[in-house]
Write a protein that holds these residues in place. Structure first.
Motif, PDB file in Angstrom:
ATOM      1  N   LEU A 118       0.881  -1.160   0.061  1.00  0.00           N
ATOM      2  CA  LEU A 118      -0.129  -0.136  -0.063  1.00  0.00           C
ATOM      3  C   LEU A 118       0.915   1.188   0.087  1.00  0.00           C
ATOM      4  O   LEU A 118       1.885   1.110   0.650  1.00  0.00           O
ATOM      5  N   ARG A 119       0.549   2.070  -0.719  1.00  0.00           N
ATOM      6  CA  ARG A 119       1.122   3.498  -0.633  1.00  0.00           C
ATOM      7  C   ARG A 119       0.170   4.634  -0.962  1.00  0.00           C
ATOM      8  O   ARG A 119      -0.709   4.712  -1.874  1.00  0.00           O
ATOM      9  N   ASN A 120      -0.062   5.692   0.175  1.00  0.00           N
ATOM     10  CA  ASN A 120      -0.907   6.506  -0.254  1.00  0.00           C
ATOM     11  C   ASN A 120      -2.454   6.276  -0.134  1.00  0.00           C
ATOM     12  O   ASN A 120      -3.196   6.813  -1.024  1.00  0.00           O
ATOM     13  N   GLY A 121      -2.798   5.234   0.597  1.00  0.00           N
ATOM     14  CA  GLY A 121      -4.056   4.772   0.678  1.00  0.00           C
ATOM     15  C   GLY A 121      -4.214   3.874  -0.480  1.00  0.00           C
ATOM     16  O   GLY A 121      -5.645   3.537  -0.515  1.00  0.00           O
ATOM     17  N   GLY A 122      -3.678   3.479  -1.290  1.00  0.00           N
ATOM     18  CA  GLY A 122      -3.959   2.667  -2.548  1.00  0.00           C
ATOM     19  C   GLY A 122      -3.128   1.419  -2.656  1.00  0.00           C
ATOM     20  O   GLY A 122      -1.947   1.247  -2.073  1.00  0.00           O
ATOM     21  N   VAL A 123      -3.273   0.389  -3.372  1.00  0.00           N
ATOM     22  CA  VAL A 123      -2.581  -0.947  -3.618  1.00  0.00           C
ATOM     23  C   VAL A 123      -1.767  -0.383  -5.029  1.00  0.00           C
ATOM     24  O   VAL A 123      -2.139  -0.121  -6.018  1.00  0.00           O
ATOM     25  N   VAL A 124      -0.348  -0.640  -4.835  1.00  0.00           N
ATOM     26  CA  VAL A 124       0.643  -0.314  -5.853  1.00  0.00           C
ATOM     27  C   VAL A 124       1.302  -1.656  -6.287  1.00  0.00           C
ATOM     28  O   VAL A 124       1.807  -1.831  -7.439  1.00  0.00           O
ATOM     29  N   PHE A 125       1.019  -2.789  -5.527  1.00  0.00           N
ATOM     30  CA  PHE A 125       1.518  -4.101  -6.043  1.00  0.00           C
ATOM     31  C   PHE A 125       0.826  -5.299  -5.086  1.00  0.00           C
ATOM     32  O   PHE A 125       0.640  -4.942  -4.114  1.00  0.00           O
ATOM     33  N   ASP A 126       0.517  -6.371  -5.771  1.00  0.00           N
ATOM     34  CA  ASP A 126      -0.242  -7.308  -5.202  1.00  0.00           C
ATOM     35  C   ASP A 126      -0.004  -8.681  -5.848  1.00  0.00           C
ATOM     36  O   ASP A 126       0.061  -8.937  -7.087  1.00  0.00           O
ATOM     37  N   GLY A 127       1.250  -9.395  -5.216  1.00  0.00           N
ATOM     38  CA  GLY A 127       1.745 -10.584  -5.614  1.00  0.00           C
ATOM     39  C   GLY A 127       2.624 -11.293  -4.494  1.00  0.00           C
ATOM     40  O   GLY A 127       2.411 -11.298  -3.483  1.00  0.00           O
ATOM     41  N   ASP A 128       3.788 -11.752  -5.250  1.00  0.00           N
ATOM     42  CA  ASP A 128       4.588 -12.644  -4.184  1.00  0.00           C
ATOM     43  C   ASP A 128       5.242 -11.685  -3.255  1.00  0.00           C
ATOM     44  O   ASP A 128       5.717 -10.465  -3.480  1.00  0.00           O
ATOM     45  N   SER A 129       5.243 -12.353  -2.150  1.00  0.00           N
ATOM     46  CA  SER A 129       5.628 -11.326  -0.946  1.00  0.00           C
ATOM     47  C   SER A 129       6.952 -10.869  -0.889  1.00  0.00           C
ATOM     48  O   SER A 129       7.274  -9.692  -0.582  1.00  0.00           O
ATOM     49  N   LYS A 130       7.985 -11.825  -1.463  1.00  0.00           N
ATOM     50  CA  LYS A 130       9.290 -11.426  -1.611  1.00  0.00           C
ATOM     51  C   LYS A 130       9.480 -10.276  -2.350  1.00  0.00           C
ATOM     52  O   LYS A 130      10.344  -9.395  -2.427  1.00  0.00           O
TER      53      LYS A 130
END
Length: 246
Positions: A226-238
């Motif tokens: 999350l950045r500034n209240g929005g999702v900027v990446f959703d995927g592999d945790s590493k």
């Protein structure tokens, strides 16, 4: 619509969620009066979350990542039901237990024993279920000598031990964890993490917020940045951790 994970059955659905808070700019009646006379704004709106969407499938372990103020703790509270979204929708399936604030739900004038029953009831357990698990809860917490002491005399570490012990001995489907593993001594932290791994292996769904990036990247296979209240990446945790560190 929210991004769908590879898991077939969702446990959590977050759909276009928004959450705003009002930030006060005055701290006293005098400051408020002066600001009003000078026609300065008394408050401003802060968009903690702005159009966040994703789903978490059954049995997934997901880390919510981001710097302070990114909205991750707010999002965890929304999923737990502590807060409600201003717009959008959050749906959960099954019993949700949240370890969001150390000692939250404890009554300071009740003993540890009484608070076990109180917290278990809040998490949806019957008195009989709590009685059956009582000895295991106390043993895990490692505070048996103080179990009949009023919790207002407990340290923050003792709060953590008891709160965690109660939560992991409920018949839960989703466990929410926010930073509390940073409290307490290292042996108990290792014990908690081992127990969380066991729960994940047993098919429980985990959503974790922590600044310990190494720990969450090992514990969780998926990371939502999350950045500034929005999702900027959703995927592999590493990969999510790499992007956060970049």
């Amino acid at each position: 619509m929210p991004k769908t994970s590879d898991s077939v059955v969702p446990r959590i659905v977050v759909d276009d969620v928004q959450k705003r808070f009002k930030l006060r700019h005055t701290h006293s009646i005098k400051e408020t009066f002066v600001a009003a006379v000078r026609r300065k704004p008394l408050t401003t709106d802060f968009h903690a979350l702005d159009g966040v969407s994703f789903t978490v499938g059954e049995g997934e372990a997901v880390a919510l990542l981001g710097f302070n103020g990114s909205g991750k703790s707010t999002l965890l509270k929304l999923i737990s039901g502590v807060l409600r979204p201003d717009a959008g929708e959050i749906l959960t399936r099954g019993r949700v237990a949240g370890l969001i604030e150390v000692g939250a739900g404890f009554h300071p004038d009740l003993s540890g024993r009484e608070n076990i029953f109180l917290n278990a009831a809040i998490l949806g357990m019957s008195k009989r279920e709590t009685e059956e698990r009582f000895d295991e809860i106390v043993a895990f917490s490692e505070i048996e000598p103080f179990i009949d002491t009023e919790v207002k005399h407990y340290s923050s570490g003792m709060f953590l031990r008891l709160a965690f012990a109660v939560a992991i001995h409920t018949e839960l489907d989703v466990l929410l964890i926010d930073e509390i593993l940073s409290v307490g001594d290292e042996p108990f932290q290792r014990k908690c993490i081992a127990r969380i791994r066991e729960m994940h292996a047993a098919g429980k769904t985990l959503v974790v917020v922590s600044h310990d990036l190494g720990m969450v990247s090992e514990l969780c296979e998926r990371g939502i940045l999350l950045r500034n209240g929005g999702v900027v990446f959703d995927g592999d945790s590493k990969r999510a951790v790499e992007l956060m560190r970049a």
